[in-house]
Structure formats: C-alpha cells, structure tokens
Design an enzyme around this catalytic site. Structure first.
Site, short mmCIF file in Angstrom:
data_model
loop_
_atom_site.label_atom_id
_atom_site.label_comp_id
_atom_site.label_asym_id
_atom_site.label_seq_id
_atom_site.Cartn_x
_atom_site.Cartn_y
_atom_site.Cartn_z
N SER A 47 0.77 -1.11 -0.05
CA SER A 47 -0.04 -0.06 -0.02
C SER A 47 0.91 1.15 -0.06
CB SER A 47 -0.96 0.00 1.25
OG SER A 47 -1.90 0.79 0.98
N GLU A 74 -8.91 -5.37 -4.76
CA GLU A 74 -8.13 -4.34 -4.04
C GLU A 74 -9.04 -3.53 -3.18
OE1 GLU A 74 -4.87 -3.84 -3.23
OE2 GLU A 74 -4.06 -4.60 -4.86
N HIS A 111 -17.41 -8.16 7.55
CA HIS A 111 -18.29 -9.20 7.29
C HIS A 111 -19.75 -8.73 7.43
CE1 HIS A 111 -15.47 -12.45 6.42
NE2 HIS A 111 -15.05 -12.17 7.58
#
Length: 528
Positions: free
Chosen positions: A222, A341, A436
C-alpha cells in the site's frame, strides 16, 4: 557465560488497513548496566552501542532500535540526524512508540511519540553465515501504521533471512511541504528521508545481526509499496538496496510540489501559523497533538492520503514517469496486487455509514475520477456486477487505481530488469470480523494477503489450502530475496509481454488475461 532474554507476549489492536495484531515481547525500554556477555545470541553491538533482544528456539528479535535522532524541537521537519551513542546495553525487547498519526482513524491505542524513529530486526538463530535481508516499509496511507505490527518470525526462520521493519514520520510531521520549512524545492519528504536513513543504518549495522549488507531487498504494501516505488527513482536511495517488492502500491498517486505547497500553506494557516514571517517557528512550536491531523494531498476513491512530494531534490521525478523513461534502479522487482483491492475500503466506508446505492453512484465516481466519472460509469454499470453498486464501484477503483497502473509499471520496468508480477486471488481470504457486516463480499481485498506472509491476528485462521498457499507465497519471497528470482514456475515479464501468476488456494496458475480482466485498454485510453 551465556544468557538469554525472553519477553512476555502481548497483543495490540490495530487498524484493519494494515491488518491486525502482532505478538511482540516486552520487558521495558532504555539502558542497562554494562556487562560482559561475549557469546550471548541475545546481544548485538551496533555502531551506536550494544542492544539486548529476545531469543527463541527459531528466531531472535531486537526491537525498538533507534536509527536516527529523535526528530523533535529544532529537528522537527529536518532530515533525520545521526543517533547519539549510548553506553551499556540498550533494552531491545519491545518496539518503540508509533509515530504521531491520525487519531480520527486510529483503533490502535498504544503509545505514539515524535521520538519514533526506530526499527525491529528479526533473525534466525545465528550461524556465522551472512543472510539476505528484507527491509519492510509499512502501509497506512502515510498517515497511520507502524513497523511492529508485522511479526516476521515465519519469514525469518523459514527463509533463513533477516527481516527489518521500520517506523517513519507520518502525516503532517512526515510530509508537510510548506515552503518556509526548508530550502526551495526540497520540502515535504521527511518520512521518505527517514526510510533512507533506516536503509543506511541497515547497510552499516546489519552484518552484526547476521545479515548481508550487499543483499538487501526493500519491500512494502500500500503506502509502503508507493514508498518502494519512490526509492526506485530517488537519488538518495541509489545503492542502498539490490531488489524491490511492491505490493498494492498505487505508484501513480504521487503529488507534485506546487500542489503540496498550496495544501501545506492552508494546513499551516488552519493551525494558526499563517504569518509568513513566523510560520516555520510557529509550526515547530506547536505541541505534537496539534499535528495529529494529517496533511492530505489527494485521494484514492473514498480514501485520503498524505505522502512523498515529487518535483523536489529528494524525489525529482514521480516513479511512473521515471520507470517509463528508464531511470529507475536496475534491480529485480516483484510487483503484486490483489484481485479485489478496493472492496476492503468500500466495506470500511459502508460500515462508517457511507451510502453505496444507485443515487450516490455518480457522486462516488466523480469523487474518484473527476471529469471522467461519466465514461467510467458506462464501463462499470452495476448491472454487470449483479446490480451491486458497491461491487461496481470497487471494481472500477481496483482496475483504474491499482491493477492497471501496476501492470503499466511492470511493463516499463521489465524492459531493463527482471520483473515478476502476481495477483493474489483468494476470494475467501480471512478478513477482520467487522468487514463481514457489509452486504457484499470483500474477497481478495487490499492487505488481506499480508496474513499469508506475516504472523498476524484479528481474523479467522487459514484453512489447510490457504496454509499451503501461505507456505508457497513465503517460499516465493524467500527465493526472490535470496536470488532475485521467485523460482521455477513464475516466469519473468519482458516489456508488455510476459506472464503473470495468480496466487490461489486451489493451485497457482499463470494468467494471460490480466489486462482484459481489469479493462486496462480502457484505462490506458482514459489516461491519454
């Protein structure tokens, strides 16, 4: 006499952008009395003094070693100065504090300080044979993160190599480019200069830890990957490394000096330091907590970031331009992306309350792509992604900001040097539980490949197939760091031609359709 020092493990909560939790030993910091331990593997003598670390059966760790003087007071916004000598044995059993960073986006509540220019050294048990070295530059948008969240035990022990993880100045303290802070045309790259100072420390000291100073690979993910790109073209980095690894580094997202100076002048004025006659002294007199808010030069999709400044003496040319002109360091390079990504960032923004629906899709694309938003919307209609705006948006930013620029960089570099390109593609990669809650899959999102390389927590354990992939990925890195090639089965690129490898739990494979999958012809045309 032979003794060892063993610290007690501890866990820290960490930002999900740079993965979560690292076990590190800790007993205290500072100096200890001078004692004679001539053969203790837990003691190493550096050029500045001796350090005592921790010793385990399969590795050693020396943490929190200063590589430069504390950049405080008159040294704030100055190039890193040499570290002072110390007597006795410096305790190196726990990491130093994190650099001052963005408090609004920080879930890690461990100590921060301006006195943060330290590094950690992971080694296998000593043998007398020099080992290859990897220097890891952490990510976090140049506004968050630290080197100590990357537990490199497996890399060091399995790979029989030395791993160095570093801290460097972040945000405003690392990259403020106000013209009053330094010589004309050479402001804004203090964090990048810190990284160069750490590389010089490695060159001068790593042999004492069993490392080979002539076989150093720089690596980062990153923002750390962007920094590796910068070192490929920065004059002051020449000769400090022999190979490079760029993971998920949007190396085209650099900022030019005029833009950085304008943004920095506004930042100083907002901080109460707007008088041109006193601005430098005013800024250097501010307490560090007033500088936690980062200077932000631009954005990637929904994410804002700081970072190095191009068109300066430290970084004369941006790395994409430098690579295209053939002026990048001629060293073997690995370049990696993940298949999905931007889904991680989209999920984070969704959790924070950002709307991702058809009504807001034009606004999201406009924020990411400006005047090109309309043609991007035509290329990435949600109905091609199951009607999901979050997935359409994530795919557009993944392709336009990460995948295709990385492929273009690889093509430029590979005309002069071996380049090995990979895409991490595990759609079931373990992710921190909060992600999630988003109503779309994160898949092989940004940074999720890191727990296949480093020991980290905060997510479910790898299943057997994923553990196999983890072992293979580590072995690829070991091969590359040791020899400049990841090994058989991973062909090097040659210009725009050549193969890319897809890293998958059910078996890695060579892929020939990377450009088509990520619509790189569209993005190349849009760029021009």
């Amino acid at each position: 006499m032979r003794t060892t020092t063993v610290g007690k493990g501890r866990r820290r909560a960490l930002p999900v952008l740079v993965v979560l939790a690292l076990v590190l030993a800790g007993c205290g910091r500072g100096q200890t009395a001078t004692i004679d331990i001539p053969d203790d593997p837990g003691v190493v003598r550096t050029e500045s003094g001796a350090v005592r670390g921790t010793v385990s059966a399969d590795h050693r760790l020396f943490a929190g070693i200063p590589y430069a003087a504390p950049p405080v007071g008159a040294l704030r916004w100055q190039p890193p100065a040499p570290v002072a000598q110390w007597s006795g044995f410096r305790d190196a059993t726990q990491p130093g504090p994190r650099c001052i960073q963005d408090a609004s986006n920080d879930v890690d509540r461990s100590e921060t300080s301006e006195d943060c220019l330290t590094l950690n050294v992971w080694t296998p048990p000593p043998t007398g044979e020099p080992r290859p070295v990897m220097v890891w530059i952490h990510g976090g948008s140049f506004i968050n993160g630290s080197g100590d969240i990357y537990n490199a035990r497996r890399l060091a022990s399995r790979g029989d190599m030395v791993v160095v993880t570093i801290n460097y100045r972040l945000g405003a303290l690392g990259f403020l480019a106000h013209p009053a802070l330094g010589p004309a045309g050479d402001v804004g790259n203090y964090g990048l200069a810190d990284q160069q100072a750490a590389l010089r420390w490695v060159h001068d000291n790593i042999a004492a830890f069993g490392g080979d100073p002539d076989k150093v690979t720089i690596a980062g993910e990153s923002a750390g990957g962007m920094a590796v790109c910068d070192h490929l073209v920065a004059p002051g980095s020449a000769g400090l490394f022999n190979a490079a690894i760029v993971q998920s580094g949007p190396c085209q997202a650099q900022y030019d000096l005029p833009t950085a100076e304008r943004t920095s002048e506004k930042y100083a004025a907002d901080a109460g330091c707007g008088d041109p006659a006193t601005v430098a002294a005013c800024l250097r007199g501010l307490p560090p907590e007033r500088l936690q808010t980062p200077v932000l030069y631009g954005r990637i999709g929904t994410e804002q970031l700081s970072g190095p400044v191009t068109g300066t003496r430290t970084l004369p040319v941006d790395p994409m331009t430098g690579a295209a002109r053939g002026v990048a360091a001629n060293v073997p390079t690995m370049i990696g992306t993940t298949a999905d990504e931007f889904t991680l960032f989209t999920a984070l923004q969704y959790i924070r309350g950002r709307a991702f629906d058809a009504t807001h899709y034009p606004e999201l694309l406009s924020q990411a792509f400006g005047a090109n938003a309309g043609v991007v919307a035509q290329q990435y209609p949600p109905d091609q992604f199951g009607g999901s705006v979050p997935l359409a948006y994530s795919a557009a930013v993944t392709d336009g900001v990460f995948a295709c620029p990385a492929d273009r960089l690889a093509g430029s570099l590979s005309t002069n040097q071996p380049v090995y390109f990979s895409e991490f593609d595990d759609p079931g990669a373990p992710a921190p539980e909060p992600l999630h809650t988003a109503p779309f899959p994160v898949g092989a999102g940004h940074s999720l490949e890191l727990r296949y390389l480093f020991d980290v927590g905060g997510a479910p354990a790898l299943d057997p197939a994923q553990q196999r992939l983890s072992d293979e990925m580590i072995d690829y890195w070991i091969g590359f760091i040791s020899s400049g090639s990841p090994g058989a089965g991973w062909p090097a690129m040659h210009g725009d031609a050549g193969e890319r490898i897809s890293l998958q739990p059910n078996g890695n494979r060579v892929i020939a359709d990377f450009g088509e999958t990520h619509r790189c012809d569209f993005w190349a045309g849009l760029k021009s």
